[in-house]
Design a protein around this motif. Structure first.
Motif, PDB file in Angstrom:
ATOM      1  N   SER A   1       0.837  -1.210   0.000  1.00 13.77           N
ATOM      2  CA  SER A   1       0.000   0.000   0.000  1.00 13.77           C
ATOM      3  C   SER A   1       0.870   1.257   0.000  1.00 13.77           C
ATOM      4  O   SER A   1       0.503   2.265  -0.611  1.00 13.77           O
ATOM      5  CB  SER A   1      -0.981   0.007   1.172  1.00 13.77           C
ATOM      6  N   ALA A   2       2.037   1.197   0.634  1.00 10.11           N
ATOM      7  CA  ALA A   2       2.957   2.337   0.624  1.00 10.11           C
ATOM      8  C   ALA A   2       3.492   2.588  -0.786  1.00 10.11           C
ATOM      9  O   ALA A   2       3.679   3.743  -1.189  1.00 10.11           O
ATOM     10  CB  ALA A   2       4.104   2.109   1.604  1.00 10.11           C
ATOM     11  N   VAL A   3       3.725   1.518  -1.546  1.00  7.59           N
ATOM     12  CA  VAL A   3       4.167   1.671  -2.938  1.00  7.59           C
ATOM     13  C   VAL A   3       3.083   2.395  -3.729  1.00  7.59           C
ATOM     14  O   VAL A   3       3.351   3.362  -4.447  1.00  7.59           O
ATOM     15  CB  VAL A   3       4.482   0.302  -3.591  1.00  7.59           C
ATOM     16  N   VAL A   4       1.847   1.940  -3.590  1.00  6.87           N
ATOM     17  CA  VAL A   4       0.729   2.547  -4.325  1.00  6.87           C
ATOM     18  C   VAL A   4       0.552   4.007  -3.929  1.00  6.87           C
ATOM     19  O   VAL A   4       0.386   4.881  -4.793  1.00  6.87           O
ATOM     20  CB  VAL A   4      -0.565   1.736  -4.106  1.00  6.87           C
ATOM     21  N   GLN A   5       0.611   4.306  -2.634  1.00  3.94           N
ATOM     22  CA  GLN A   5       0.474   5.694  -2.179  1.00  3.94           C
ATOM     23  C   GLN A   5       1.594   6.573  -2.732  1.00  3.94           C
ATOM     24  O   GLN A   5       1.362   7.714  -3.136  1.00  3.94           O
ATOM     25  CB  GLN A   5       0.461   5.756  -0.651  1.00  3.94           C
ATOM     26  N   ALA A   6       2.815   6.048  -2.761  1.00  3.71           N
ATOM     27  CA  ALA A   6       3.947   6.817  -3.280  1.00  3.71           C
ATOM     28  C   ALA A   6       3.771   7.105  -4.768  1.00  3.71           C
ATOM     29  O   ALA A   6       3.987   8.233  -5.220  1.00  3.71           O
ATOM     30  CB  ALA A   6       5.254   6.070  -3.026  1.00  3.71           C
ATOM     31  N   VAL A   7       3.371   6.099  -5.528  1.00  3.37           N
ATOM     32  CA  VAL A   7       3.158   6.281  -6.967  1.00  3.37           C
ATOM     33  C   VAL A   7       2.024   7.280  -7.198  1.00  3.37           C
ATOM     34  O   VAL A   7       2.123   8.159  -8.060  1.00  3.37           O
ATOM     35  CB  VAL A   7       2.879   4.934  -7.671  1.00  3.37           C
ATOM     36  N   ALA A   8       0.955   7.151  -6.417  1.00  2.00           N
ATOM     37  CA  ALA A   8      -0.202   8.034  -6.580  1.00  2.00           C
ATOM     38  C   ALA A   8       0.156   9.492  -6.309  1.00  2.00           C
ATOM     39  O   ALA A   8      -0.411  10.399  -6.921  1.00  2.00           O
ATOM     40  CB  ALA A   8      -1.331   7.594  -5.657  1.00  2.00           C
ATOM     41  N   SER A   9       1.102   9.728  -5.419  1.00  2.00           N
ATOM     42  CA  SER A   9       1.449  11.108  -5.055  1.00  2.00           C
ATOM     43  C   SER A   9       2.644  11.665  -5.836  1.00  2.00           C
ATOM     44  O   SER A   9       3.044  12.800  -5.629  1.00  2.00           O
ATOM     45  CB  SER A   9       1.716  11.203  -3.554  1.00  2.00           C
ATOM     46  N   ASP A  10       3.194  10.864  -6.751  1.00  2.00           N
ATOM     47  CA  ASP A  10       4.364  11.285  -7.532  1.00  2.00           C
ATOM     48  C   ASP A  10       3.999  11.278  -9.016  1.00  2.00           C
ATOM     49  O   ASP A  10       3.779  10.224  -9.603  1.00  2.00           O
ATOM     50  CB  ASP A  10       5.528  10.326  -7.263  1.00  2.00           C
ATOM     51  N   LYS A  11       3.937  12.443  -9.601  1.00  2.00           N
ATOM     52  CA  LYS A  11       3.545  12.584 -11.009  1.00  2.00           C
ATOM     53  C   LYS A  11       4.380  11.690 -11.925  1.00  2.00           C
ATOM     54  O   LYS A  11       3.912  11.234 -12.960  1.00  2.00           O
ATOM     55  CB  LYS A  11       3.687  14.046 -11.430  1.00  2.00           C
ATOM     56  N   TYR A  12       5.629  11.431 -11.561  1.00  2.00           N
ATOM     57  CA  TYR A  12       6.531  10.626 -12.387  1.00  2.00           C
ATOM     58  C   TYR A  12       6.787   9.241 -11.782  1.00  2.00           C
ATOM     59  O   TYR A  12       7.749   8.566 -12.147  1.00  2.00           O
ATOM     60  CB  TYR A  12       7.855  11.371 -12.594  1.00  2.00           C
ATOM     61  N   GLY A  13       5.930   8.825 -10.867  1.00  2.00           N
ATOM     62  CA  GLY A  13       6.145   7.571 -10.162  1.00  2.00           C
ATOM     63  C   GLY A  13       5.674   6.346 -10.924  1.00  2.00           C
ATOM     64  O   GLY A  13       4.684   6.374 -11.645  1.00  2.00           O
ATOM     65  N   ILE A  14       6.418   5.247 -10.743  1.00  2.00           N
ATOM     66  CA  ILE A  14       6.035   3.933 -11.245  1.00  2.00           C
ATOM     67  C   ILE A  14       6.525   2.915 -10.214  1.00  2.00           C
ATOM     68  O   ILE A  14       7.570   3.103  -9.593  1.00  2.00           O
ATOM     69  CB  ILE A  14       6.615   3.643 -12.648  1.00  2.00           C
ATOM     70  N   GLY A  15       5.748   1.879  -9.997  1.00  2.00           N
ATOM     71  CA  GLY A  15       6.128   0.873  -9.014  1.00  2.00           C
ATOM     72  C   GLY A  15       5.392  -0.424  -9.251  1.00  2.00           C
ATOM     73  O   GLY A  15       4.604  -0.544 -10.192  1.00  2.00           O
ATOM     74  N   TYR A  16       5.639  -1.389  -8.396  1.00  2.00           N
ATOM     75  CA  TYR A  16       4.958  -2.679  -8.492  1.00  2.00           C
ATOM     76  C   TYR A  16       4.351  -3.023  -7.144  1.00  2.00           C
ATOM     77  O   TYR A  16       4.865  -2.675  -6.087  1.00  2.00           O
ATOM     78  CB  TYR A  16       5.910  -3.782  -8.968  1.00  2.00           C
ATOM     79  N   SER A  17       3.201  -3.689  -7.222  1.00  2.00           N
ATOM     80  CA  SER A  17       2.457  -4.041  -6.019  1.00  2.00           C
ATOM     81  C   SER A  17       1.455  -5.124  -6.382  1.00  2.00           C
ATOM     82  O   SER A  17       1.177  -5.335  -7.556  1.00  2.00           O
ATOM     83  CB  SER A  17       1.729  -2.793  -5.509  1.00  2.00           C
ATOM     84  N   GLY A  18       0.893  -5.770  -5.382  1.00  2.00           N
ATOM     85  CA  GLY A  18      -0.183  -6.716  -5.632  1.00  2.00           C
ATOM     86  C   GLY A  18      -1.440  -5.982  -6.080  1.00  2.00           C
ATOM     87  O   GLY A  18      -1.698  -4.853  -5.664  1.00  2.00           O
ATOM     88  N   ILE A  19      -2.229  -6.626  -6.930  1.00  2.00           N
ATOM     89  CA  ILE A  19      -3.446  -6.013  -7.473  1.00  2.00           C
ATOM     90  C   ILE A  19      -4.438  -5.645  -6.367  1.00  2.00           C
ATOM     91  O   ILE A  19      -5.233  -4.721  -6.517  1.00  2.00           O
ATOM     92  CB  ILE A  19      -4.099  -6.929  -8.538  1.00  2.00           C
ATOM     93  N   GLY A  20      -4.355  -6.317  -5.236  1.00  2.00           N
ATOM     94  CA  GLY A  20      -5.254  -6.022  -4.126  1.00  2.00           C
ATOM     95  C   GLY A  20      -5.047  -4.646  -3.519  1.00  2.00           C
ATOM     96  O   GLY A  20      -5.886  -4.158  -2.777  1.00  2.00           O
ATOM     97  N   TYR A  21      -3.956  -4.003  -3.850  1.00  2.00           N
ATOM     98  CA  TYR A  21      -3.652  -2.680  -3.293  1.00  2.00           C
ATOM     99  C   TYR A  21      -3.943  -1.557  -4.279  1.00  2.00           C
ATOM    100  O   TYR A  21      -3.767  -0.388  -3.959  1.00  2.00           O
ATOM    101  CB  TYR A  21      -2.180  -2.620  -2.857  1.00  2.00           C
ATOM    102  N   LYS A  22      -4.402  -1.894  -5.473  1.00  2.00           N
ATOM    103  CA  LYS A  22      -4.708  -0.892  -6.495  1.00  2.00           C
ATOM    104  C   LYS A  22      -5.816   0.037  -5.987  1.00  2.00           C
ATOM    105  O   LYS A  22      -6.769  -0.403  -5.371  1.00  2.00           O
ATOM    106  CB  LYS A  22      -5.152  -1.574  -7.782  1.00  2.00           C
ATOM    107  N   THR A  23      -5.654   1.321  -6.250  1.00  2.00           N
ATOM    108  CA  THR A  23      -6.671   2.318  -5.899  1.00  2.00           C
ATOM    109  C   THR A  23      -7.067   3.071  -7.165  1.00  2.00           C
ATOM    110  O   THR A  23      -6.458   2.901  -8.231  1.00  2.00           O
ATOM    111  CB  THR A  23      -6.130   3.331  -4.868  1.00  2.00           C
ATOM    112  N   ALA A  24      -8.042   3.937  -7.024  1.00  2.00           N
ATOM    113  CA  ALA A  24      -8.483   4.764  -8.157  1.00  2.00           C
ATOM    114  C   ALA A  24      -7.411   5.769  -8.565  1.00  2.00           C
ATOM    115  O   ALA A  24      -7.491   6.350  -9.651  1.00  2.00           O
ATOM    116  CB  ALA A  24      -9.776   5.480  -7.801  1.00  2.00           C
TER     117      ALA A  24
END
Length: 156
Positions: free
Chosen positions: A37-60
């Motif tokens: 979830s921290a990976v997803v939050q970081a990517v969501a808050s970084d215009k140039y972010g990309i990362g990997y995570s389990g699909i269960g943590y995907k957000t809008a």
């Protein structure tokens, strides 16, 4: 581009390293996060972010990237159908391990736990947490391996 990933103690880290990096090493610039979830939050808050995570943590706030196995292969969305069909190259089953002697039955506590995990109710809990449920054939096969009673026929 800002790179985000999991720390080396994570199974997701190992899976990504083996399957996406073909056992290569991560760049030193990857910002390791303590959880998916921290990976997803970081990517969501970084215009140039990309990362990997389990699909269960995907957000809008993020999107799953369509992938192909090779440059010349067809690209597939990260969907349940493509995961089950083996078309989405970064899908995997999450495994549960128990310490059990092969010739002996499960002890009652483990049997109840695994019976729940491999039940319709257990799979509903999996879906509520954002993951994909096991296909019925897989549920029945795993219950058989453990000597658990068969699931009732699904009600249509």
């Amino acid at each position: 581009i800002s790179l985000y990933g999991r720390n080396s103690a994570s199974g997701t880290y190992g899976y990504f390293k083996e399957n996406a990096l073909f056992k290569g090493d991560f760049k030193d610039s990857v910002k390791e996060q303590p959880g998916s979830s921290a990976v997803v939050q970081a990517v969501a808050s970084d215009k140039y972010g990309i990362g990997y995570s389990g699909i269960g943590y995907k957000t809008a706030d993020v999107r799953a990237v369509p992938l192909s196995k090779t440059v010349s292969d067809e690209v597939f969305e990260a969907s349940m159908e493509n995961a089950y069909a083996g078309k989405y190259p970064m899908s995997r089953f999450l495994l549960l391990y128990i310490n059990k002697e092969p010739a002996k039955p499960l002890d009652p506590l483990r049997g109840e736990f695994l019976s729940y995990v491999l039940s319709f109710q257990g799979q509903e809990a999996v879906v509520k947490d954002g993951y994909l449920p096991l296909p019925l054939k897989v549920l029945q096969k795993e219950r058989d391996k453990l000597g658990l009673p068969p699931l009732p026929a699904p009600v249509n």
